[in-house]
Design a protein around this motif. Structure first.
Motif, mmCIF file in Angstrom:
data_model
loop_
_atom_site.group_PDB
_atom_site.id
_atom_site.type_symbol
_atom_site.label_atom_id
_atom_site.label_comp_id
_atom_site.label_asym_id
_atom_site.label_seq_id
_atom_site.Cartn_x
_atom_site.Cartn_y
_atom_site.Cartn_z
ATOM 1 N N PRO A 181 -17.791 33.143 23.808
ATOM 2 C CA PRO A 181 -16.440 33.647 23.563
ATOM 3 C C PRO A 181 -16.260 35.047 24.156
ATOM 4 C CG PRO A 181 -17.717 33.522 21.520
ATOM 5 C CD PRO A 181 -18.563 32.921 22.594
ATOM 6 N N ALA A 182 -15.097 35.282 24.731
ATOM 7 C CA ALA A 182 -14.812 36.583 25.336
ATOM 8 C C ALA A 182 -14.521 37.609 24.244
ATOM 9 C CB ALA A 182 -13.623 36.461 26.280
ATOM 10 N N PRO A 183 -14.617 38.900 24.562
ATOM 11 C CA PRO A 183 -14.290 39.932 23.565
ATOM 12 C C PRO A 183 -12.815 39.939 23.167
ATOM 13 C CG PRO A 183 -15.612 40.840 25.357
ATOM 14 C CD PRO A 183 -15.204 39.472 25.780
ATOM 15 N N ALA A 184 -11.963 39.195 23.860
ATOM 16 C CA ALA A 184 -10.542 39.129 23.489
ATOM 17 C C ALA A 184 -10.134 37.663 23.371
ATOM 18 C CB ALA A 184 -9.684 39.828 24.529
ATOM 19 N N ALA A 185 -9.291 37.372 22.373
ATOM 20 C CA ALA A 185 -8.972 35.986 22.044
ATOM 21 C C ALA A 185 -8.122 35.306 23.114
ATOM 22 C CB ALA A 185 -8.245 35.947 20.696
ATOM 23 N N ASP A 186 -7.380 36.067 23.896
ATOM 24 C CA ASP A 186 -6.459 35.448 24.845
ATOM 25 C C ASP A 186 -7.122 35.057 26.172
ATOM 26 O OD1 ASP A 186 -6.810 38.200 25.342
ATOM 27 O OD2 ASP A 186 -5.054 38.216 26.634
ATOM 28 N N VAL A 187 -8.430 35.290 26.309
ATOM 29 C CA VAL A 187 -9.116 34.929 27.560
ATOM 30 C C VAL A 187 -9.440 33.442 27.532
ATOM 31 C CG1 VAL A 187 -11.168 35.264 28.978
ATOM 32 C CG2 VAL A 187 -10.109 37.219 27.824
ATOM 33 N N THR A 188 -8.980 32.740 28.554
ATOM 34 C CA THR A 188 -9.339 31.327 28.684
ATOM 35 C C THR A 188 -10.174 31.181 29.952
ATOM 36 O OG1 THR A 188 -7.292 30.940 29.863
ATOM 37 C CG2 THR A 188 -7.280 30.462 27.505
#
Ligand SMILES: [Fe+2]
Length: 312
Positions: free
Chosen positions: A265-272
């Motif tokens: 998982p990326a450090p930010a939720a909006d990264v796909t």
């Protein structure tokens, strides 16, 4: 001195230089004159070649403006800027250094940005990048409260000041190191870009069959009282031009430690999708704390520049 023959010219000039009061001026100009005259003797410079050389110097000036510096570009294209950088940093060329070229695109007054925040200020396509950087003195102690300017190009190879499509100060930010001498920010991976070839630098590159690309990089300018202002770049090792930078800026020490993350998982939720991390520890030397003169002052209007790319 009345000159009897070519072999006397250099001594005549050096004798006049000896009158200069400033010893450093005498040293630098004396060596310059000796090397310049020896160069002409070594290659047996013709009068036509001499006229062409004068023409190049005039063209460097004519192609320089408030938004473009052809002389700096020429110096870089001859490796001279990197030589000067490496001679004057890393304990005067003895050790690895984080110092690198300033380039023409630094702007003053980047927007102050909190650690961890993004410097993407208008919609800019690209792969997500999370950068962590530490700043240490030569004893390894964290440098607290340093101001760190960041700037880089878009994935289309444009700095915001060149590109009317990007918001003012897009992909730029000013961070302050915390108690661990650390900053962090989010951005997108930059792309490499061509340097202009409509002046004497273009002629130089064409004559050599060289391309005019810089490999992708992030710029850093770090300012803290008591330390020599650090100008640095971190390069993308996977750029196809990483070993043929037109400005000879890439040093092994500054190959960025990019890591591609596929499933974590990326450090930010909006990264796909995949994202990149990049970490680097910079060392700052003691010395005069001076900001460079900003090479540019404003943002481009109208069209995006169209800079052709030379085949290699
Ligand atoms: Fe750059």
């Amino acid at each position: 001195m009345i000159i009897d023959g070519q072999e006397q010219v250099t001594d005549a000039v050096l004798a006049e230089l000896a009158r200069a009061k400033n010893p450093r001026f005498r040293e630098v100009m004396g060596a310059f004159v000796r090397h310049l005259h020896d160069f002409a003797r070594e290659v047996k410079l013709t009068e036509e070649e001499f006229q062409a050389a004068i023409g190049y110097i005039i063209a460097l000036g004519k192609h320089t403006s408030e938004t473009h510096n052809e002389a700096v570009l020429m110096s870089g294209s001859l490796g001279f800027s990197t030589l000067i950088c490496l001679l004057n940093n890393g304990n005067n060329g003895q050790t690895d250094t984080d110092a690198n070229l300033l380039g023409p695109f630094w702007r003053m007054h980047s927007p102050p940005t909190r650690n961890g925040e993004s410097i993407v200020r208008s919609p800019t396509p690209g792969e997500a990048l999370f950068v962590k950087a530490w700043f240490r003195d030569t004893d390894g102690k964290p440098i607290v409260g340093a101001e760190v300017d960041i700037w880089h190009s878009s994935t289309e190879g444009f700095y915001e000041n060149q590109d009317p499509m990007q918001a003012d100060m897009n992909l730029r930010g000013k961070f302050t190191t915390d108690q661990d001498g650390h900053i962090a920010f989010r951005s997108i991976r930059p792309a490499g870009y061509p340097i202009p070839i409509d002046g004497p630098v273009g002629e130089l590159l064409r004559a050599q069959g060289r391309h005019n690309m810089r490999p992708a990089h992030l710029h850093f300018l770090v300012h803290k009282e008591g330390f020599k202002t650090l100008v640095s770049q971190l390069y993308s090792p996977d750029d196809k031009n990483i070993d043929s930078d037109v400005q000879f800026g890439v040093t092994r020490h500054l190959l960025g430690n990019y890591v591609r993350h596929e499933s974590e998982p990326a450090p930010a939720a909006d990264v796909t999708g995949p994202w990149y991390s990049l970490e680097h520890t910079f060392t700052m030397e003691r010395g005069p704390t001076r900001l460079p003169r900003p090479p540019i002052t404003g943002k481009a209007q109208g069209e995006r520049p169209k800079i052709p790319i030379l085949a290699y």
